[in-house]
Enzyme design. Structure first.
Site, PDB file in Angstrom:
ATOM      1  N   GLU A 130       0.797  -1.226   0.000  1.00  0.00           N
ATOM      2  CA  GLU A 130       0.000   0.000   0.000  1.00  0.00           C
ATOM      3  C   GLU A 130       0.835   1.283   0.000  1.00  0.00           C
ATOM      4  O   GLU A 130       0.386   2.303  -0.505  1.00  0.00           O
ATOM      5  CB  GLU A 130      -0.944   0.015   1.218  1.00  0.00           C
ATOM      6  CG  GLU A 130      -2.048  -1.020   1.171  1.00  0.00           C
ATOM      7  CD  GLU A 130      -3.092  -0.736   0.092  1.00  0.00           C
ATOM      8  OE1 GLU A 130      -3.267   0.441  -0.249  1.00  0.00           O
ATOM      9  OE2 GLU A 130      -3.697  -1.693  -0.421  1.00  0.00           O
ATOM     10  N   SER A 142     -50.363 -28.064  32.549  1.00  0.00           N
ATOM     11  CA  SER A 142     -50.166 -28.690  33.863  1.00  0.00           C
ATOM     12  C   SER A 142     -48.886 -28.280  34.572  1.00  0.00           C
ATOM     13  O   SER A 142     -48.644 -28.716  35.699  1.00  0.00           O
ATOM     14  CB  SER A 142     -50.184 -30.211  33.712  1.00  0.00           C
ATOM     15  OG  SER A 142     -51.408 -30.598  33.155  1.00  0.00           O
TER      16      SER A 142
END
Lengths: 777, 197
Positions: free
Chosen positions: A191, A471
């Protein structure tokens, strides 16, 4: 003209009036001066802005959320396979010989781990080689590589997620010294070759880039320096226009003026954009390393850092997951540049380009893998912290998520759902489910499954699906009965029942199999989940008393005192059910379910802790009697299929639940070290061909079957006595008499009359046959 | 007579296992529901075909327990739940000893928050170890958080059922906490309970 009227002034004007040219010149000077001043002011402002940004908090760092660290000690119930689940989550490499942190080797009874170490709020664990010996799914010994025994060590915790700001930027900050030299060399090589020489911009670099691009016939290199790239990412928006480009140059130079090359490079490493996962933007090489390789950056090899450096130019174009070939070409180009600049030898170059990309699949990344659990963590955090603190301050959140249990719970639920769908064909459109798993001793939530698509971030059924509990409510009714003086053998009436309410409505509950059973002992009514007996009992006790019991068990939702509450018309989320059953499992101590252990700032300083809290709301005697009945439910009641699959000595206790018209299938149950709540149902609330026992219980069993279980120990409290009871008459009997069952009573509440022992005490053969039969029931 | 019964049981069980072609060792659960003193039981980890192992105490020592003893039934009542009146203490884990020591050091330095962090770490490893709760209750007491101190001590009571020495210590601690909280009658009650052990 004005000059004749006002000669004096005219004289003056004659002297000073400039020509048009002069005027223009003056204006130009003024304008130029103004521009200089303005530019100077702008520069000063920009300079201040740059310095503030750079020196202050540069990044909004999302809070990091960690799973519980795996504690290793001799005696830990842990199989080698469980250890592998944990290490995979941590991104360990399985090798034949460990040489560096983040590696593990395995043999049939041994594992050597090179741990990475971690900075915990309460102390550091350093990286070290650990030798672990296993036997029968237990860690039997742990020592250093030199053979010195280690009493206790923690592995680093798995990072399970982050809390992102609105722009969805995510990053893991690193320091310059954390970055492998290869990465720095590669970045500079590809770069910005003159990085350490230029002043923020590099005319030489631009010329070189142009030349290379012309030579290559395509755009292979940009002329921006790393400093300019940082400025672009850091301060400017992504618009490509001239003004931005012009601002870039002075800003880059100013940055170079104030800060050292290393400082700028470190900022670059953390800022640069390197990938996208849905809405989440991956920034910085610290996170990129985890995102692409599931490894910390320090462990990356040359071919890996070259790939990351190559990505900067176009994270989407060179995405190694979507465009692997393009990505490899780019990586190899970076390696070539390194070789040309003599940063690596020919041999290193050849070796590196021969390597595959080595990118992990997205599925193996645990960050974001547990959305349902993270959802709970976020809700608990938001009670204390503001959003901006969570998504920008780099907080560290330590949770109690157990990734091993979570994986097992997910697998069990998903597997059971597919099996049930296959079995019932088109009677089920799309079965859904959820699960909450806690440690019954500590009240920590260790796993949450929010639906069959376990990685889906949408509707979290474990927290938000409020469904009738059927239940599952019954333990509260029977606990109320015990507290009101009923014994386990008090007779209750299971005959048809009709209640006409004040508004004229008639309530006529039925038993599941549409049969009534007459007078039955209390414990049988719950173990077989008789509705008629429960409705009568509940109405005798009083709805307000039952609601009070539910509240003492931890239910905080407002409840309507309708008779149907007694059979579970009340809707609760699986998480609320877990809170309720946690109190039962923990001997009557109500404890808030906790998912967070501690929150620290980014330096590790404790901000909040969530200590073990509890409050006894039900007496240990009453809860003991209830636990007995719930154990009996598992032994011989509606949940008896447990012992067809799980070992006889786990002493599980639980309750099945099926809501009205079989819309919901529930099971809530616990062993010594695991409490799990399972819900199955359909999002459109359609009826199911399933009961609690044939649906949710099967997922519960499947999950528990993969866990290393400890038995539930229901120590008999002082106020309890166990008596042998003749099941037929309810009178005292003796150990070896036929039909005798040992049942707990509050001291002094048991029967006083005894029946004659009708038994086969003298018939050891048939008694023994019965005994063997029972073993295999 | 019992001997005869057992002989028959063993014989029938052997036949059944032989017929089933089963070669694995079946560990028959045994249960003691007599309210007697702690048993000394020579046990090994229970291993079944699903490879679930439960660590068992090698010997009864007067130490706190790290893991739970397996509960098993010997009678014909396997279809009913199993509840021991006494849980034997197990050998304490070296990891827990290390954490208790660490917590103790923190407490001595007055760093009670760190002590609590260490104790909670110990609790996760050995949630049935009474010493963890005893020490944790003490830290809350020192911090004058009397309500939580008492609750933690009561949790301790619930896990030391059948161990008179431990019960005595916990009830005395509760008496002390109640006294510190100004609950004189509660303290008296707790002391009376303690004196029964």
């Amino acid at each position: 003209m004005a000059t004749t009227k006002k000669p004096t002034r005219s004289r003056k004007a004659k002297k000073t009036t400039p020509t048009f040219k002069q005027k223009l010149l003056t204006l130009s000077y003024k304008l130029f001066f103004a521009m200089i001043v303005l530019f100077g002011i702008a520069l000063v402002f920009v300079d201040i802005h740059i310095r503030q940004q750079f020196e202050g908090k540069r990044w909004a760092v999302p809070a990091k959320v960690y799973a519980r660290p795996l504690e290793l000690y001799a005696g830990l119930p842990l199989s080698l396979d469980d250890l592998k689940i944990e290490l995979r989550g941590l991104g360990y490499q399985f090798v034949s010989k460990v040489t560096q942190p983040g590696q593990a080797e395995f043999s049939t009874t041994k594992s050597i781990i090179y741990s990475r170490g971690f900075n915990f709020p309460d102390g550091n664990e350093h990286a070290q080689q650990l030798v672990l010996d296993f036997s029968n799914d237990q860690l039997t010994n742990i020592s250093t590589y030199q053979g010195n025994p280690i009493p206790l060590v923690r592995l680093e915790p798995i990072l399970i997620g982050g809390i992102y700001p609105l722009n969805n930027e995510d990053r893991d900050l690193i320091q310059l010294q954390d970055a492998p030299q290869g990465l720095l060399d590669a970045l500079i090589a590809i770069e910005d070759r003159d990085y350490y020489e230029h002043i923020g911009i590099s005319p030489k670099g631009i010329a070189r880039a142009m030349w290379i691009n012309i030579k290559a016939g395509s755009f292979v290199q940009g002329g921006s320096t790393l400093t300019q790239q940082l400025i672009k990412n850091f301060y400017l928006n992504s618009d490509r226009n001239l003004a931005r480009k012009l601002m870039e140059i002075p800003m880059a130079m100013l940055l170079e003026l104030h800060y050292s090359k290393d400082e700028i490079l470190e900022a670059y490493l953390n800022e640069i954009y390197v990938g996208q996962e849905g809405a989440r933007a991956i920034h910085g090489f610290g996170l990129a390393s985890n995102y692409y390789f599931a490894q910390p950056i320090q462990e990356l090899k040359l071919h890996q850092v070259a790939l990351l450096a190559g990505l900067v130019k176009g994270p989407s174009y060179y995405d190694p997951r979507r465009n692997p070939e393009r990505s490899k070409r780019r990586r190899d180009l970076v390696l070539k540049a390194l070789n040309e600049q003599n940063s690596i030898t020919d041999a290193q170059y050849k070796q590196a380009i021969a390597m595959p990309l080595g990118i992990v699949k997205r599925a193996s990344l645990l960050k974001g893998a547990y959305p349902a659990y993270l959802d709970l963590v976020k809700r608990q955090l938001r009670e204390t912290y503001r959003d901006q603190d969570l998504n920008s301050e780099g907080l560290r959140v330590f949770t109690s998520l157990n990734p091993i249990a979570q994986n097992k719970a997910e697998a069990a639920l998903v597997h059971t759902i597919s099996k049930l769908e296959k079995r019932h064909g088109n009677k089920i459109k799309e079965l859904q489910g959820s699960m909450v798993v806690t440690d019954p001793q500590t009240g920590e939530v260790i796993a949450i499954v929010g639906g069959r698509q376990t990685r889906y971030q949408g509707f979290n059924r474990a927290l938000d699906a409020v469904r009738p509990i059927g239940s599952l409510v019954k333990p509260a009714v029977y606990l109320t009965a015990i507290e009101q003086g009923y014994t386990l053998i008090s007779e209750v009436d299971d005959s048809p029942y009709t209640l006409t309410m004040q508004d004229g409505q008639v309530w006529s509950p039925e038993n599941f199999e549409h049969q009534s059973h007459g007078m039955v002992p209390l414990h049988q009514a719950i173990t077989h989940s008789y509705n008629l007996a429960t409705a009568r009992l509940g109405m005798d006790l009083g709805l307000d008393k039952v609601i009070n019991t539910l509240q003492r068990l931890g239910v905080t939702r407002p409840m309507n005192a309708f008779p149907s509450l007694l059979l579970g018309a009340q809707g609760l989320s699986p998480m609320e059910v877990a809170t309720m059953y946690q109190t039962i499992a923990a001997n009557g101590f109500q404890m808030p379910l906790r998912s967070i252990r501690m929150v620290t700032d980014n330096a590790g300083q404790e901000l909040s802790s969530y200590p073990f809290q509890l409050k006894q709301t039900v007496s240990s005697n009453s809860i003991h009697l209830l636990q007995y009945m719930m154990q009996e439910t598992a032994r011989s009641g509606t949940a008896r299929s447990i012992y067809q699959h799980l070992p006889a000595n786990i002493n599980a206790a639980g309750k099945t639940g099926t809501s009205d018209q079989q819309r919901d299938s529930w099971f809530a149950g616990f062993t010594g070290n695991r409490l799990a709540i399972v819900w199955l149902g359909q999002d459109d609330n359609a009826s199911l061909p399933l009961t609690g026992a044939s649906g949710a219980l099967q997922a519960w069993i499947s999950y528990m079957g993969t866990e290393t279980l400890e038995p539930f120990v229901a120590a008999s409290p002082e106020g309890i006595e166990y008596l042998w009871i003749d099941q037929q008459s309810g009178q005292l009997s003796a150990e070896h008499c036929t039909g005798a069952q040992q049942i707990p009573f509050l001291l002094g509440t048991g029967p006083t009359l005894a029946v004659d022992c009708v038994g086969q005490y003298n018939d050891p053969v048939s008694q023994s046959i019965n005994w063997v039969k029972q073993l295999f029931r | 007579m019992k001997l005869t019964t057992n002989t028959y049981r063993i014989a029938i069980l052997s036949i059944a296992l032989a017929m089933a072609g089963c070669s694995s060792t079946l560990v028959v659960p045994t249960e003691d529901r007599n309210n007697t003193s702690p048993r000394v039981e020579q046990t090994k980890p229970v291993v079944n075909d699903r490879a679930i192992a439960i660590p068992l105490p090698e010997e009864t020592v007067n130490q706190s327990q790290q893991s739970t003893a397996p509960l098993t039934t010997e009678s014909n009542a396997i279809s009913v739940p199993i509840s021991p009146s006494v849980i034997e203490p197990a050998q304490q884990n070296t990891a827990v000893i290390a954490l208790l020591n660490e917590a103790n050091n923190y407490s001595r330095q007055g760093d009670l928050r760190s002590a609590q962090t260490s104790l909670q770490r110990a609790q996760r490893i050995a949630p049935r170890d009474p010493q963890v709760y005893y020490a944790l209750a003490n830290t809350h007491l020192t911090l004058q958080d009397y309500v939580l101190a008492e609750q933690v001590a009561l949790k301790g009571v619930s896990i030391v059922q059948g161990q008179p020495d431990q019960l005595n210590q916990f009830w005395n601690l509760i008496a002390f906490i109640r006294e510190a909280a100004g609950n004189t009658s509660g303290a008296k009650q707790a002391r009376e309970t303690a004196s029964r052990y």
